[in-house]
Design a protein around this motif. Structure first.
Motif, PDB file in Angstrom:
ATOM      1  N   SER A  69       0.859  -1.189   0.000  1.00 49.43           N
ATOM      2  CA  SER A  69       0.000   0.000   0.000  1.00 49.43           C
ATOM      3  C   SER A  69       0.895   1.239   0.000  1.00 49.43           C
ATOM      4  CB  SER A  69      -0.968  -0.033   1.177  1.00 49.43           C
ATOM      5  OG  SER A  69      -1.909   1.004   1.101  1.00 49.43           O
ATOM      6  N   GLY A  70       0.651   2.207   0.905  1.00 45.16           N
ATOM      7  CA  GLY A  70       1.457   3.420   0.941  1.00 45.16           C
ATOM      8  C   GLY A  70       2.815   3.252   1.585  1.00 45.16           C
ATOM      9  N   SER A  71       3.132   2.051   2.082  1.00 42.45           N
ATOM     10  CA  SER A  71       4.432   1.681   2.669  1.00 42.45           C
ATOM     11  C   SER A  71       4.744   2.354   4.005  1.00 42.45           C
ATOM     12  CB  SER A  71       5.593   1.918   1.688  1.00 42.45           C
ATOM     13  OG  SER A  71       5.606   0.907   0.713  1.00 42.45           O
ATOM     14  N   CYS A  72       3.795   3.085   4.591  1.00 40.74           N
ATOM     15  CA  CYS A  72       4.039   3.639   5.927  1.00 40.74           C
ATOM     16  C   CYS A  72       4.334   2.511   6.917  1.00 40.74           C
ATOM     17  CB  CYS A  72       2.822   4.428   6.423  1.00 40.74           C
ATOM     18  SG  CYS A  72       2.190   5.656   5.277  1.00 40.74           S
ATOM     19  N   ASN A  73       3.557   1.422   6.832  1.00 41.68           N
ATOM     20  CA  ASN A  73       3.751   0.329   7.772  1.00 41.68           C
ATOM     21  C   ASN A  73       4.999  -0.479   7.457  1.00 41.68           C
ATOM     22  OD1 ASN A  73       1.348   1.278   8.780  1.00 41.68           O
ATOM     23  ND2 ASN A  73       0.468  -0.751   9.073  1.00 41.68           N
ATOM     24  N   VAL A  74       5.303  -0.645   6.175  1.00 42.39           N
ATOM     25  CA  VAL A  74       6.551  -1.310   5.801  1.00 42.39           C
ATOM     26  C   VAL A  74       7.730  -0.616   6.480  1.00 42.39           C
ATOM     27  CG1 VAL A  74       8.125  -1.805   3.897  1.00 42.39           C
ATOM     28  CG2 VAL A  74       5.667  -2.113   3.578  1.00 42.39           C
ATOM     29  N   MET A  75       7.735   0.710   6.411  1.00 43.86           N
ATOM     30  CA  MET A  75       8.818   1.476   7.021  1.00 43.86           C
ATOM     31  C   MET A  75       8.788   1.389   8.540  1.00 43.86           C
ATOM     32  SD  MET A  75      10.298   2.584   4.285  1.00 43.86           S
ATOM     33  CE  MET A  75      11.450   3.826   4.885  1.00 43.86           C
ATOM     34  N   SER A  76       7.587   1.412   9.098  1.00 42.66           N
ATOM     35  CA  SER A  76       7.468   1.370  10.560  1.00 42.66           C
ATOM     36  C   SER A  76       7.878   0.019  11.126  1.00 42.66           C
ATOM     37  CB  SER A  76       6.036   1.705  10.982  1.00 42.66           C
ATOM     38  OG  SER A  76       5.757   3.076  10.744  1.00 42.66           O
ATOM     39  N   TYR A  77       7.632  -1.074  10.390  1.00 41.52           N
ATOM     40  CA  TYR A  77       8.046  -2.396  10.866  1.00 41.52           C
ATOM     41  C   TYR A  77       9.556  -2.480  11.041  1.00 41.52           C
ATOM     42  CZ  TYR A  77       3.347  -3.833   9.295  1.00 41.52           C
ATOM     43  OH  TYR A  77       1.995  -3.947   9.083  1.00 41.52           O
ATOM     44  N   PRO A 288       3.538   8.380  12.685  1.00 43.31           N
ATOM     45  CA  PRO A 288       3.890   6.994  12.365  1.00 43.31           C
ATOM     46  C   PRO A 288       5.289   6.702  12.890  1.00 43.31           C
ATOM     47  CG  PRO A 288       2.986   8.124  10.438  1.00 43.31           C
ATOM     48  CD  PRO A 288       3.203   9.172  11.485  1.00 43.31           C
ATOM     49  N   PRO A 289       5.526   5.514  13.411  1.00 44.36           N
ATOM     50  CA  PRO A 289       6.841   5.225  14.003  1.00 44.36           C
ATOM     51  C   PRO A 289       8.023   5.542  13.098  1.00 44.36           C
ATOM     52  CG  PRO A 289       5.296   3.499  14.563  1.00 44.36           C
ATOM     53  CD  PRO A 289       4.577   4.398  13.609  1.00 44.36           C
ATOM     54  N   TYR A 290       7.891   5.345  11.806  1.00 39.21           N
ATOM     55  CA  TYR A 290       9.037   5.573  10.917  1.00 39.21           C
ATOM     56  C   TYR A 290       9.404   7.040  10.780  1.00 39.21           C
ATOM     57  CZ  TYR A 290       6.528   7.231   6.680  1.00 39.21           C
ATOM     58  OH  TYR A 290       5.798   7.960   5.763  1.00 39.21           O
ATOM     59  N   LEU A 291       8.495   7.942  11.164  1.00 39.92           N
ATOM     60  CA  LEU A 291       8.770   9.368  11.086  1.00 39.92           C
ATOM     61  C   LEU A 291       9.274   9.952  12.406  1.00 39.92           C
ATOM     62  CD1 LEU A 291       5.813  10.710   8.898  1.00 39.92           C
ATOM     63  CD2 LEU A 291       8.202  10.333   8.227  1.00 39.92           C
ATOM     64  N   GLU A 292       9.260   9.172  13.470  1.00 40.78           N
ATOM     65  CA  GLU A 292       9.742   9.662  14.754  1.00 40.78           C
ATOM     66  C   GLU A 292      11.274   9.771  14.721  1.00 40.78           C
ATOM     67  OE1 GLU A 292       8.292   7.368  18.011  1.00 40.78           O
ATOM     68  OE2 GLU A 292       6.217   7.403  17.292  1.00 40.78           O
ATOM     69  N   ALA A 293      11.767  10.880  15.255  1.00 40.89           N
ATOM     70  CA  ALA A 293      13.216  11.122  15.233  1.00 40.89           C
ATOM     71  C   ALA A 293      13.980  10.002  15.923  1.00 40.89           C
ATOM     72  CB  ALA A 293      13.518  12.467  15.898  1.00 40.89           C
ATOM     73  N   ARG A 294      13.435   9.489  17.002  1.00 38.82           N
ATOM     74  CA  ARG A 294      14.145   8.454  17.765  1.00 38.82           C
ATOM     75  C   ARG A 294      14.303   7.155  16.981  1.00 38.82           C
ATOM     76  NH1 ARG A 294      10.143   5.235  21.340  1.00 38.82           N
ATOM     77  NH2 ARG A 294       8.139   5.620  20.325  1.00 38.82           N
ATOM     78  N   ASN A 295      13.492   6.962  15.934  1.00 36.93           N
ATOM     79  CA  ASN A 295      13.540   5.727  15.162  1.00 36.93           C
ATOM     80  C   ASN A 295      14.299   5.858  13.844  1.00 36.93           C
ATOM     81  OD1 ASN A 295      11.995   4.232  17.006  1.00 36.93           O
ATOM     82  ND2 ASN A 295      10.078   4.954  16.110  1.00 36.93           N
ATOM     83  N   PHE A 296      14.781   7.067  13.536  1.00 40.87           N
ATOM     84  CA  PHE A 296      15.348   7.275  12.202  1.00 40.87           C
ATOM     85  C   PHE A 296      16.544   6.377  11.935  1.00 40.87           C
ATOM     86  CE2 PHE A 296      18.298   9.488   9.296  1.00 40.87           C
ATOM     87  CZ  PHE A 296      17.507   9.433   8.155  1.00 40.87           C
ATOM     88  N   ASN A 297      17.446   6.241  12.880  1.00 40.14           N
ATOM     89  CA  ASN A 297      18.637   5.419  12.644  1.00 40.14           C
ATOM     90  C   ASN A 297      18.270   3.959  12.389  1.00 40.14           C
ATOM     91  OD1 ASN A 297      20.424   7.561  12.857  1.00 40.14           O
ATOM     92  ND2 ASN A 297      20.779   7.259  15.045  1.00 40.14           N
TER      93      ASN A 297
END
Length: 414
Positions: A69-77, A288-297
């Motif tokens: 789909s929009g891949s937001c969840n792919v990135m968040s996983y 979304p988790p993938y956009l949170e600064a703490r998760n970027f790395n």
């Protein structure tokens, strides 16, 4: 340059959507919906990744298969550190979007640039970011898509300078919903001023709920094509309409009410996108988790573990070895499927699943579509977690589905 689809792309989409002859009214609608799916439908995904990751219990050794789909969840996983993610989608536009996000995570200068591109998605500087940092790392097909021109004659990538989340079928549908609200004297953005769930509910009851009772709104939503912008094909329309005593109006009212006042606004980025057309401003806000600064790395480090392909999930699984997948995310795709398609999908899921593998999916109506449609010999190899499914569904902040479902593969001797 315009991307030219191969006939197989259209054939795969038709195979997923079309059930009736072209001469029937439903068959005509199915073909219109299929044609719309050749382009961008979901600029963002509407399934809660926090709920997904809780249900999937992702481990560092897991191979996860999901519809993109929009891949937001792919990135968040990726924040859960899986060993591998295989994402599939029938829409070439969705595949191009997923590959864009992956390249951006790996090659943009840092979180601020990544946030500008996918959190705000409306800055002129995003085009320079694309040209300098992302474009050189895209495969030829994906680069051709984003460099190509839309109907306005502008490069598709320019949507990230003009408000990407207002594009696609879903983005335009939400824009139309805002316009209709204003015709009824309601500005949905006003909901976001409420500072408690109680005030959110009061705003909904006073301002939004009466719209659902209007004669013109009832007439509009009685037309099945009116909900194509939500990504709802004719088959799913029937399931959604049958999930409430007062039909489609009741189903839409219930879901809008839950989105508007089922969760505090500060905790629900889905409500901000639906009612405000944006993510909330500030540092400590819901994203979304993938956009949170703490998760970027973590997202950057793990992006190379994702493979996104333009294929059906059943065909992709058919090419995989037995017992090679630990988690499956089917979104709401099964609402579209015939009995044969469901059975073929679950035969491949069962063959490729490791013991203890987990499958999650959502449905327009509350019940699972599997009993009575997928052979018992297949379903008997899975434990359906009734209570967990109900509880996880209650936690889903997107609030637009009738049911959330979790199955767990029994031991290898089953």
């Amino acid at each position: 340059m315009v991307m030219i689809e191969t006939p197989s792309v259209g054939a795969r989409i038709d195979g997923a959507v079309v059930r009736n002859t072209a001469l029937s009214s439903t068959g005509l609608l199915e073909r219109i919906f299929s044609a719309a799916f050749h382009g961008l439908v979901y600029p963002q995904i509407w399934e809660d990744p926090i709920v997904d990751m809780q249900a999937l219990d992702i481990k560092p050794t897991d191979t996860l298969v999901t519809i993109a789909s929009g891949s937001c969840n792919v990135m968040s996983y990726l924040t859960a550190n899986p060993a591998r993610v295989i994402a599939v989608d029938l829409s070439p536009a969705h595949v191009a979007l997923g590959k864009l996000k992956l390249a951006a995570a790996q090659h943009l200068p840092g979180h601020a640039a990544f946030s500008n591109m996918f959190r705000y998605a409306n800055l002129k500087t995003n085009i320079a970011l694309y040209d300098r940092h992302i474009r050189p790392h895209l495969d030829a097909e994906t680069r051709t898509y984003w460099d190509g021109r839309d109907l306005s004659g502008r490069r598709r990538i320019s949507k990230f300078a003009r408000g990407f989340y207002s594009t696609g079928l879903l983005g335009r549908f939400i824009s139309i919903a805002h316009l209709l609200g204003k015709m009824y004297g309601v500005d949905p953005r006003e909901l976001l001023r409420m500072d408690s769930v109680e005030k959110q509910r009061e705003f909904f009851e006073t301002n939004i709920a009466p719209v659902f009772d209007s004669r013109s709104f009832k007439a509009l939503t009685s037309i099945r094509a009116s909900l194509f912008g939500l990504g709802i094909p004719p088959a799913q329309y029937e399931a959604l309409a049958g999930d409430a005593e007062d039909g489609m109006i009741g189903a839409l009212r219930t879901r809008t009410e839950r989105l508007a006042c089922g969760f505090p606004l500060k905790d629900n980025y889905f409500a901000w996108q639906a009612f405000g057309r944006r993510y909330q401003s500030g540092e400590t806000v819901s994203l979304p988790p993938y956009l949170e600064a703490r998760n970027f790395n973590a997202v950057r480090d793990n992006a190379s573990r994702v493979n996104i392909v333009n294929e059906s999930i059943t065909a992709m699984l058919a090419a995989r070895p037995a017992k090679s997948v630990d988690a499956y995310v089917l979104l709401d795709a099964q609402d579209w499927m015939t009995d044969q398609q469901l059975s073929e999908l679950w035969a491949e899921i069962t063959r490729t699943a490791t013991p203890g593998a987990r499958v999650i999916y959502r449905t327009a109506a509350a019940p699972s579509p599997l009993p009575g449609r997928v052979p018992a010999g297949i379903l008997d190899k899975w434990d359906y977690r009734t209570e967990e499914s109900l509880e996880l569904g209650k936690q889903d902040r997107s609030a637009i589905y009738g049911g959330f479902h979790l199955h767990i593969r029994r031991g290898s001797t089953q």
